[in-house]
Design a protein around this motif. Structure first.
Motif, PDB file in Angstrom:
ATOM      1  N   ILE A 182       0.848  -1.179   0.000  1.00 42.27           N
ATOM      2  CA  ILE A 182       0.000   0.000   0.000  1.00 42.27           C
ATOM      3  C   ILE A 182       0.890   1.238   0.000  1.00 42.27           C
ATOM      4  O   ILE A 182       1.999   1.215   0.551  1.00 42.27           O
ATOM      5  N   CYS A 183       0.447   2.294  -0.646  1.00 43.28           N
ATOM      6  CA  CYS A 183       1.147   3.581  -0.668  1.00 43.28           C
ATOM      7  C   CYS A 183       0.216   4.652  -0.115  1.00 43.28           C
ATOM      8  O   CYS A 183      -0.991   4.599  -0.349  1.00 43.28           O
ATOM      9  N   TYR A 184       0.761   5.610   0.593  1.00 46.42           N
ATOM     10  CA  TYR A 184      -0.044   6.731   1.069  1.00 46.42           C
ATOM     11  C   TYR A 184       0.829   7.984   1.084  1.00 46.42           C
ATOM     12  O   TYR A 184       2.054   7.922   1.262  1.00 46.42           O
ATOM     13  N   PRO A 185       0.201   9.135   0.846  1.00 48.86           N
ATOM     14  CA  PRO A 185       0.969  10.368   0.729  1.00 48.86           C
ATOM     15  C   PRO A 185       1.490  10.867   2.066  1.00 48.86           C
ATOM     16  O   PRO A 185       0.963  10.532   3.135  1.00 48.86           O
ATOM     17  N   GLY A 186       2.541  11.679   1.984  1.00 54.24           N
ATOM     18  CA  GLY A 186       3.072  12.295   3.188  1.00 54.24           C
ATOM     19  C   GLY A 186       2.017  13.097   3.920  1.00 54.24           C
ATOM     20  O   GLY A 186       1.120  13.679   3.309  1.00 54.24           O
ATOM     21  N   GLY A 187       2.124  13.119   5.235  1.00 55.37           N
ATOM     22  CA  GLY A 187       1.154  13.835   6.050  1.00 55.37           C
ATOM     23  C   GLY A 187      -0.038  13.001   6.465  1.00 55.37           C
ATOM     24  O   GLY A 187      -0.906  13.490   7.190  1.00 55.37           O
ATOM     25  N   THR A 188      -0.102  11.735   6.013  1.00 53.80           N
ATOM     26  CA  THR A 188      -1.215  10.861   6.364  1.00 53.80           C
ATOM     27  C   THR A 188      -0.966  10.201   7.715  1.00 53.80           C
ATOM     28  O   THR A 188      -0.044   9.397   7.848  1.00 53.80           O
ATOM     29  N   PRO A 189      -1.770  10.497   8.743  1.00 55.88           N
ATOM     30  CA  PRO A 189      -1.632   9.771  10.012  1.00 55.88           C
ATOM     31  C   PRO A 189      -1.912   8.286   9.779  1.00 55.88           C
ATOM     32  O   PRO A 189      -2.893   7.930   9.119  1.00 55.88           O
ATOM     33  N   HIS A 190      -1.046   7.415  10.297  1.00 57.88           N
ATOM     34  CA  HIS A 190      -1.201   5.989  10.051  1.00 57.88           C
ATOM     35  C   HIS A 190      -0.714   5.180  11.255  1.00 57.88           C
ATOM     36  O   HIS A 190       0.100   5.651  12.051  1.00 57.88           O
ATOM     37  N   ARG A 191      -1.215   3.974  11.360  1.00 63.49           N
ATOM     38  CA  ARG A 191      -0.810   3.037  12.397  1.00 63.49           C
ATOM     39  C   ARG A 191      -1.233   1.659  11.944  1.00 63.49           C
ATOM     40  O   ARG A 191      -2.121   1.513  11.099  1.00 63.49           O
ATOM     41  N   TRP A 192      -0.588   0.621  12.478  1.00 68.38           N
ATOM     42  CA  TRP A 192      -0.978  -0.743  12.110  1.00 68.38           C
ATOM     43  C   TRP A 192      -0.917  -1.667  13.318  1.00 68.38           C
ATOM     44  O   TRP A 192      -0.316  -1.348  14.342  1.00 68.38           O
ATOM     45  N   ARG A 193      -1.585  -2.804  13.178  1.00 71.82           N
ATOM     46  CA  ARG A 193      -1.590  -3.811  14.244  1.00 71.82           C
ATOM     47  C   ARG A 193      -1.596  -5.194  13.616  1.00 71.82           C
ATOM     48  O   ARG A 193      -2.023  -5.383  12.478  1.00 71.82           O
ATOM     49  N   ALA A 194      -1.107  -6.170  14.371  1.00 71.54           N
ATOM     50  CA  ALA A 194      -1.116  -7.559  13.919  1.00 71.54           C
ATOM     51  C   ALA A 194      -2.520  -8.130  14.069  1.00 71.54           C
ATOM     52  O   ALA A 194      -3.230  -7.842  15.034  1.00 71.54           O
ATOM     53  N   VAL A 195      -2.950  -8.929  13.113  1.00 75.20           N
ATOM     54  CA  VAL A 195      -4.248  -9.607  13.172  1.00 75.20           C
ATOM     55  C   VAL A 195      -4.059 -11.040  12.697  1.00 75.20           C
ATOM     56  O   VAL A 195      -3.005 -11.425  12.198  1.00 75.20           O
ATOM     57  N   GLY A 196      -5.113 -11.831  12.832  1.00 77.55           N
ATOM     58  CA  GLY A 196      -5.048 -13.211  12.349  1.00 77.55           C
ATOM     59  C   GLY A 196      -4.281 -14.106  13.301  1.00 77.55           C
ATOM     60  O   GLY A 196      -4.101 -13.805  14.486  1.00 77.55           O
ATOM     61  N   ALA A 197      -3.792 -15.229  12.771  1.00 77.08           N
ATOM     62  CA  ALA A 197      -3.075 -16.211  13.572  1.00 77.08           C
ATOM     63  C   ALA A 197      -1.778 -15.607  14.105  1.00 77.08           C
ATOM     64  O   ALA A 197      -1.145 -14.792  13.436  1.00 77.08           O
ATOM     65  N   PRO A 198      -1.386 -15.992  15.315  1.00 73.76           N
ATOM     66  CA  PRO A 198      -0.123 -15.488  15.865  1.00 73.76           C
ATOM     67  C   PRO A 198       1.064 -16.036  15.076  1.00 73.76           C
ATOM     68  O   PRO A 198       1.409 -17.209  15.188  1.00 73.76           O
ATOM     69  N   GLU A 199       1.661 -15.224  14.289  1.00 72.07           N
ATOM     70  CA  GLU A 199       2.801 -15.626  13.475  1.00 72.07           C
ATOM     71  C   GLU A 199       3.706 -14.424  13.288  1.00 72.07           C
ATOM     72  O   GLU A 199       3.289 -13.287  13.524  1.00 72.07           O
ATOM     73  N   PRO A 200       4.951 -14.634  12.878  1.00 73.76           N
ATOM     74  CA  PRO A 200       5.880 -13.507  12.728  1.00 73.76           C
ATOM     75  C   PRO A 200       5.364 -12.466  11.734  1.00 73.76           C
ATOM     76  O   PRO A 200       4.781 -12.802  10.710  1.00 73.76           O
ATOM     77  N   ILE A 201       5.567 -11.209  12.077  1.00 73.72           N
ATOM     78  CA  ILE A 201       5.210 -10.095  11.197  1.00 73.72           C
ATOM     79  C   ILE A 201       6.496  -9.467  10.688  1.00 73.72           C
ATOM     80  O   ILE A 201       7.390  -9.130  11.468  1.00 73.72           O
ATOM     81  N   ARG A 202       6.598  -9.316   9.385  1.00 77.17           N
ATOM     82  CA  ARG A 202       7.732  -8.621   8.789  1.00 77.17           C
ATOM     83  C   ARG A 202       7.199  -7.624   7.767  1.00 77.17           C
ATOM     84  O   ARG A 202       6.432  -7.986   6.879  1.00 77.17           O
ATOM     85  N   ILE A 203       7.595  -6.367   7.932  1.00 74.07           N
ATOM     86  CA  ILE A 203       7.096  -5.279   7.100  1.00 74.07           C
ATOM     87  C   ILE A 203       8.284  -4.488   6.561  1.00 74.07           C
ATOM     88  O   ILE A 203       9.247  -4.226   7.292  1.00 74.07           O
ATOM     89  N   LEU A 204       8.210  -4.122   5.302  1.00 72.41           N
ATOM     90  CA  LEU A 204       9.193  -3.214   4.713  1.00 72.41           C
ATOM     91  C   LEU A 204       8.478  -1.925   4.344  1.00 72.41           C
ATOM     92  O   LEU A 204       7.484  -1.951   3.616  1.00 72.41           O
ATOM     93  N   THR A 205       8.963  -0.804   4.858  1.00 73.02           N
ATOM     94  CA  THR A 205       8.439   0.498   4.444  1.00 73.02           C
ATOM     95  C   THR A 205       9.549   1.274   3.752  1.00 73.02           C
ATOM     96  O   THR A 205      10.727   1.149   4.101  1.00 73.02           O
TER      97      THR A 205
END
Length: 214
Positions: A182-205
């Motif tokens: 996903i892409c979003y423009p600068g100035g966009t307030p954002h946050r994320w959380r883990a959902v689904g089965a408990p498994e490792p989360i790896r994110i590249l921004t």
């Protein structure tokens, strides 16, 4: 003859070496101190603006401790920059890349900054127009919003997350799985959380840099 891949002379590091960790902490502390003085702020004034303790900031500037991503975000906002821009100050040249135009980061290298539910690791350098960060882990519940002037690209490598965006068109909630982006423009307030089965989360921004390196 086709070009041969660059040789890999050492196995991937699993954690930052103690001596390198000290160098990275010192680089981050120096960047914060330099910006603070350029803004004409004392440690006490910056602590008040960032809503952090004066002793903590003093230790941070001397390279004796590391901030969390939330505290680094508060410091960056008080200084008129971003936590990613501060984190690139910790980038050091890898011995495998003598050319100044190349920045190599092995697995486990880079200053790890604790983030809610995991760790953030800067993968870029000050000479580039974008700031890539790897996040390992994510909080199980939404926490505070982040925002910054640079546009951002997010790619989910492993796990499932929900990302909450406060866009110009109103709030948006998206659920992402492995391979989603996903892409979003600068100035966009954002946050994320883990959902689904408990498994490792790896994110590249990847965030576009909008200002010179501090």
């Amino acid at each position: 003859m086709p070009a041969q891949p660059a040789s890999r002379t050492a196995p991937a590091a699993q954690s930052t070496a103690p001596d390198q960790d000290a160098v990275l902490r010192a680089g981050l502390g120096a960047a914060i101190r330099r910006l603070r003085k350029e803004r004409g702020l004392t440690l006490v004034q910056l602590a008040r603006l960032a809503e952090l303790s004066h002793p903590f900031l003093s230790q941070l500037e001397r390279g004796l401790t590391r901030p969390s991503m939330p505290s680094l975000h508060r410091i960056a906002r008080a200084l008129g920059t971003t936590q990613q821009a501060l984190m690139v100050a910790t980038a050091v040249s890898h011995p495998d890349t003598p050319a100044s135009s190349v920045h190599l980061v092995r697995a486990g290298e880079g200053l790890p900054v604790s983030n809610s539910g995991g760790v953030a690791r800067m993968l870029g350098a000050a000479s580039y127009a974008w700031h890539p960060v790897e996040y390992t882990g994510a909080p199980p519940a939404f926490e505070e919003y982040y925002d910054h002037p640079g546009d951002e690209f997010l790619y989910l490598i492993d796990g499932e997350i929900e990302i909450d965006l406060q866009t110009f068109d109103g709030p948006r909630l998206h659920r992402l799985g492995p391979g989603d982006s996903i892409c979003y423009p600068g100035g966009t307030p954002h946050r994320w959380r883990a959902v689904g089965a408990p498994e490792p989360i790896r994110i590249l921004t990847v965030q576009s840099a909008t200002e010179p390196h501090p």
